[in-house]
Write an enzyme that holds these catalytic residues in place. Structure first.
Site, short mmCIF file in Angstrom:
data_model
loop_
_atom_site.label_atom_id
_atom_site.label_comp_id
_atom_site.label_asym_id
_atom_site.label_seq_id
_atom_site.Cartn_x
_atom_site.Cartn_y
_atom_site.Cartn_z
N GLU A 94 0.62 -1.24 0.07
CA GLU A 94 0.07 0.12 0.03
C GLU A 94 1.04 1.12 0.09
OE1 GLU A 94 -2.86 -1.11 3.19
OE2 GLU A 94 -4.25 -0.43 1.86
N GLU A 140 -4.43 -10.16 2.82
CA GLU A 140 -5.47 -9.84 3.49
C GLU A 140 -6.79 -10.90 3.72
OE1 GLU A 140 -3.60 -7.87 2.07
OE2 GLU A 140 -2.92 -6.51 3.96
#
Ligand code: NAD
Length: 700
Positions: A105, A125
């Site tokens: 990210e 995730e």
């Protein structure tokens, strides 16, 4: 302690290096250090570009998981990433090792990305039931398109640098010294007058991201992430990226990701994530106890299990001798192993050369003398106490002092087997699951006299074999099979007598989230296996009828399941599709009459409770007897070895999530209705009365 974030200058390029060993997880201190560095550099006009990289062996490999429980400290991810993205001059990430989650990210919030050829980028995730929550679901589609972004998120598998370059995440692959090459890249950008290139300013290519595609992607995800809501949440977040500018998209993402984080699914998956690490911590085993090195092994028995176990060792680089009584049995074993490796080569998982190496490290033979020099023997011969006794007597005569003597028995008493030797301290159970080369679970069975060093050796070996090794004590069936046979499968059989059908029970259990219902599973395993285990003297003591009535009757009539074409279900020749078997209905009717059981309609809800609660009750007994160290070990065993739905966290976590008071009350009610087998475990009653959970309970 070294600084988490340091800045140095290389001419016009400011190099920010993050160092938080061992995996450079993104912590509050790291965010603060980065924010300070970017703010300071932003005001320095002599800085032409910023290079962001890491010390150690990897780029930022994810978020600091502690913040799941403490909450994310200030400054938050969004605040930092907005400053990175809004930096007035080019910001370049230099990726190496495994950039994961928050590491990807922040790289997406940079303006340019370069990578070492061996770098990997992953978004795992979904395995924790969550979605990216720091803008990743909004920035990734802006770089690679909505469809590719969804694919990457749903797969959870890391991609390599070449793929990342091809997709457009990475701009440049740097051969040789990464930092030097990245600085040169930064200087080229400065020379070319390339300014900042904020990902937020790009639009999303939504081509191919239509309802038909989403439906197909979710159908695939439903198989891989059974019962999970996270794939749908990922779709929702990506869809948002196609509809809103980044600042608004990020707000939506935040809402969706917080919902995911709070969900029971995510709590369950995070519980398992930590539980799988906790298994290697053995209460009472001092750190000073060092494992023995296992550099060679002998496997006795080239049957179903011996073959799979041999593959595990060969894959881990440990040479093995595979011994059986007759040459043709050895040849059949080796041929079966070759076939498994052939199929791995065909699927591109293994090169031809690797296969040759692995085959060469497995030597077949019929002479038991082969055990003389090895560090470890794994016995995987017939499940018969006499066979095991004879073999362990021989191992004792032949093996070198200090060799570890292991048995793969599923149900037999390790202490009786150990007593056949003059060195019971060297004897341990290594209970692999079928197919042993695929299943991650290894129950490590410590005998009454197993030495701490042998236990430590088994725990280290499990890791080397890439298994989840869970230490358990000796009892009939250990943890997994005991809960399955004494709890779940026994009650499922009882439900057949009371009026439910195999189809209905399998459907309900699969609906609950199990990979397979109990009767499909029995038919696959063979109905004779468990009957044989129950014929060992002592096993039926104190077990009133009805007790495994239907399955044992079928097994005695040679209705063994798939291998005989009929069991609970019937099978067309060459097919594994379970079909209704009227002959089994007749068997059940007759048994119910004999036992005076009145048949009735049984609701799906009753089936679910009556199959799952016995697991909880037997698990509680296992804990109070000290057979398992902690409830989370039981959860790991059931989710890695028995197909219990991961999104429910395992039977003990599931019970905790329902509340033990409620579970205890229902159990007492079922005890009043159905007697004997439903007597609530003392530990369950105790914890329920004091408002505690299984997770609060620790072995003394
Ligand atoms: P199998 O019948 O497929 O293979 C057993 C092999 O051992 C045969 O090839 C046989 O010839 C050989 N053998 C028998 N006596 C021997 C001796 N004295 N010396 C050398 N070889 C001998 O059985 P399996 O399914 O592989 O099971 C092996 C063991 O693993 C059993 O103890 C079983 O309970 C346990 N186990 C089986 C499973 C499973 O799902 N099959 C799972 C976990 C554990």
């Amino acid at each position: 302690m070294a600084e988490v974030v340091s800045v140095r200058r290389e001419g016009a390029v400011a190099v920010i290096t993050v160092g938080s060993p061992p995996v450079n997880a993104m912590s509050q201190a790291m965010r603060q250090g980065l924010l300070d560095a970017f703010r300071q550099l932003g005001g320095d006009n002599t800085v032409g570009a910023v290079l962001l990289t890491c010390a150690g062996r990897t780029f930022i490999s994810g978020a600091d998981l502690k913040e799941f429980y403490t909450g994310v400290g200030e400054p938050g991810y969004h605040e930092l990433f907005a400053v990175v993205e809004g930096f007035p001059r080019p910001v370049i990430a230099a990726l190496f090792g495994t950039a994961m989650g928050a590491g990807v990210e922040i790289a997406l919030a940079c303006h340019y990305r370069c990578a070492a050829p061996g770098a990997k980028l992953g978004l795992p995730e979904i395995t924790l039931g969550i979605i990216l929550g720091a803008g990743g679901t909004q920035r990734l589609p802006r770089l690679i398109g909505a469809k590719a972004a969804l694919d990457m998120i749903l797969s959870a598998a890391p991609i390599d640098a070449a793929k990342a370059r091809e997709q457009g995440i990475v701009d440049e692959i740097v051969q040789g010294d990464l930092i030097k090459g990245a600085i040169a890249y930064a200087n080229r950008l400065i020379a070319a007058g390339a300014g900042p290139r904020p990902t937020a300013a790009r639009s999303v290519d939504a081509s191919g991201f239509d309802e038909a595609y989403i439906k197909t992607a979710l159908a695939g995800a439903a198989k891989k992430w059974r019962g999970q809501q996270a794939p749908q949440r990922a779709v929702d977040a990506i869809r948002v990226s196609t509809q809103f500018p980044l600042p608004e998209g990020v707000k939506h993402e935040r809402r969706i990701s917080l919902e995911a984080e709070k969900s029971l699914e995510s709590q369950a998956l995070r519980h398992l994530f930590f539980a799988e690490r906790e298994v290697a911590r053995i209460p009472g085993l001092a750190d000073s106890v060092k494992p023995q090195e296992i550099a060679s092994a002998a496997i006795i028995g080239a049957g179903t299990m011996g073959r799979g176990i041999a593959i595990c060792f060969a894959d881990a680089g440990i040479p093995v001798q595979l011994i059986d009584t007759a040459a043709d049995a050895v040849q059949r074993g080796l041929a079966a192993i070759r076939k498994i490796y052939d199929s791995s080569v065909a699927k591109g998982r293994l090169s031809g050369e690797q296969m040759q190496q692995r085959m060469a490290s497995i030597r077949g033979g019929t002479d038991l003398q082969a055990v003389a020099d090895v560090d470890l023997v794994v016995e995987a011969a017939f499940e018969s106490m006499d066979v095991k006794k004879e073999l362990f007597t021989k191992f004792d005569q032949l093996c070198r002092p200090g060799a570890v003597l292991a048995t793969n028995t599923s149900t037999l008493d390790i202490n009786v087997i150990a007593a056949m030797t003059q060195r019971p301290e060297s004897v341990i159970g290594l209970h692999f699951f079928s197919p042993a080369n695929v299943m991650r679970l290894l129950e490590i069975v410590r005998g009454a006299k197993t030495s701490p060093q042998v236990l430590a050796t088994a725990v280290a070996l499990a890791k080397k074999l890439r298994k989840v090794g869970v230490v358990v004590g000796v009892c009939y069936g250990f943890v997994g099979n005991r809960m399955m046979l004494e709890g779940y499968v026994r009650e499922a059989d009882q439900l057949l007598l009371e009026g439910a059908t195999a189809q209905q029970i399998d459907r309900v259990i699969e609906g609950f989230g199990f990979a397979m219902g109990p009767f499909t599973m029995n038919d696959m395993a063979g109905n004779d296996i468990a009957l044989k285990a129950r014929e060992v003297p002592g096993v039926r003591d104190g077990k009133p009828r009805p007790y495994h009535e239907v399955i044992d009757t079928l097994a005695r009539a040679n209705q063994l399941g798939q291998k005989t074409g009929a069991g609970f279900y019937r099978y067309e020749p060459g097919s594994r599709t379970p079909l209704h078997n009227p002959a089994t209905d007749a068997v059940i009717d007759k048994l119910a009459q004999e036992l005076g059981i009145k048949r009735r309609d049984i609701s799906d809800e009753e089936i679910e409770v009556r199959c799952v609660y016995p697991l909880i009750n037997e698990g509680a007994r296992i804990l109070e007897e000290g057979i398992a160290y902690r409830s989370s070990d039981i959860d790991v065993i059931w989710t890695t070895g028995y197909g219990f739905p991961r999104f429910r966290g395992g039977p003990m976590f599931y019970a905790d999530s329902l509340g033990l008071k409620q579970v205890g009350e229902r159990m007492s009610e079922l005890h009043r209705q159905h007697g004997h087998y439903w007597k609530p475990a003392a530990l369950l009653e105790k914890l329920a009365a004091s408002g505690q959970k299984f997770a609060d309970w620790q072995v003394k």
